[in-house]
Design a protein around this motif. Structure first.
Motif, short mmCIF file in Angstrom:
data_model
loop_
_atom_site.label_atom_id
_atom_site.label_comp_id
_atom_site.label_asym_id
_atom_site.label_seq_id
_atom_site.Cartn_x
_atom_site.Cartn_y
_atom_site.Cartn_z
N ASP A 136 -4.74 -3.86 2.85
CA ASP A 136 -6.00 -3.82 3.10
C ASP A 136 -6.44 -5.40 3.30
O ASP A 136 -6.22 -6.20 2.13
CB ASP A 136 -7.34 -3.37 2.11
CG ASP A 136 -8.52 -3.42 2.60
OD1 ASP A 136 -8.86 -3.26 3.89
OD2 ASP A 136 -9.44 -3.99 1.73
N GLU A 177 -0.48 1.18 0.17
CA GLU A 177 -1.77 1.06 1.11
C GLU A 177 -1.95 -0.58 1.19
O GLU A 177 -1.91 -1.27 0.18
CB GLU A 177 -2.83 1.66 0.40
CG GLU A 177 -2.96 3.04 0.36
CD GLU A 177 -4.16 3.68 -0.42
OE1 GLU A 177 -5.20 3.03 -1.11
OE2 GLU A 177 -4.04 4.99 -0.73
N ASN A 196 3.69 5.77 -2.12
CA ASN A 196 2.57 5.42 -1.10
C ASN A 196 2.48 3.86 -1.34
O ASN A 196 2.64 3.06 -2.48
CB ASN A 196 1.41 6.13 -1.65
CG ASN A 196 0.14 6.08 -0.50
OD1 ASN A 196 0.43 5.90 0.68
ND2 ASN A 196 -0.98 5.97 -1.07
#
Length: 160
Positions: free
Chosen positions: A88, A86, A84
């Motif tokens: 931001d 992520e 994974n």
């Protein structure tokens, strides 16, 4: 007892650390950094008015690609199964901040992948906005990538 790893062998030649005997574990690393930009450029990014296109989407893709290819750019870095990623972004008053979280299940951590994601993502931002950041002398007086660091690292052994 602390395990000692070395990237040199008995003859002081470079080598990749052997992690073959280590147990797999779930690992997570988070890195962050920012690129300082002029007010006008920050406003243009927020309004999606940069001539090269959508800055943050392009930088997000670059960050994810960098995470997946870290082993190709950092000598002796293991190729890991990234489970994974992520990303931001935050467009602030003086900078665009980027945080990248990487997860894996394997024998070694993913801090380098998180750092590669941040630095590449911020480099992509710079590339996308450099025309608007350049002054009359062709310099970048405001632009600076800063404060890149690992902010979190964790490891847990999966339950059978």
């Amino acid at each position: 007892m602390t395990e000692e790893f070395s990237h040199v062998d008995a003859e002081d030649d470079a080598q990749m650390v052997d992690v073959g005997e280590k147990a797999d574990s779930r690992r997570r690393a988070v890195a962050s950094g920012e690129i300082r930009l002029s007010d006008a450029t920050l406003e243009a990014i927020a309004a999606d008015e940069i001539g090269k296109g959508d800055v943050l989407t392009t930088a997000r893709i670059g960050a994810i690609q960098a995470v997946k290819h870290t082993w190709e750019t950092i000598p002796m870095c293991h190729q890991i199964p990234v489970t994974n990623v992520e990303t931001d972004f935050e467009v602030g008053d003086a900078a665009v901040a980027l945080t990248v979280a990487v997860e894996t299940v394997g024998k070694t951590g993913c801090e380098m992948e998180a750092l590669e994601g941040v630095t590449t993502g911020l480099n992509v931002v710079w590339d996308m906005v450099k025309a608007s950041e350049k002054d009359d002398d062709g310099q970048y007086p405001t632009t600076a990538i800063e404060d890149v660091r690992v902010v979190e690292k964790s490891k847990s052994v999966p339950q059978e």
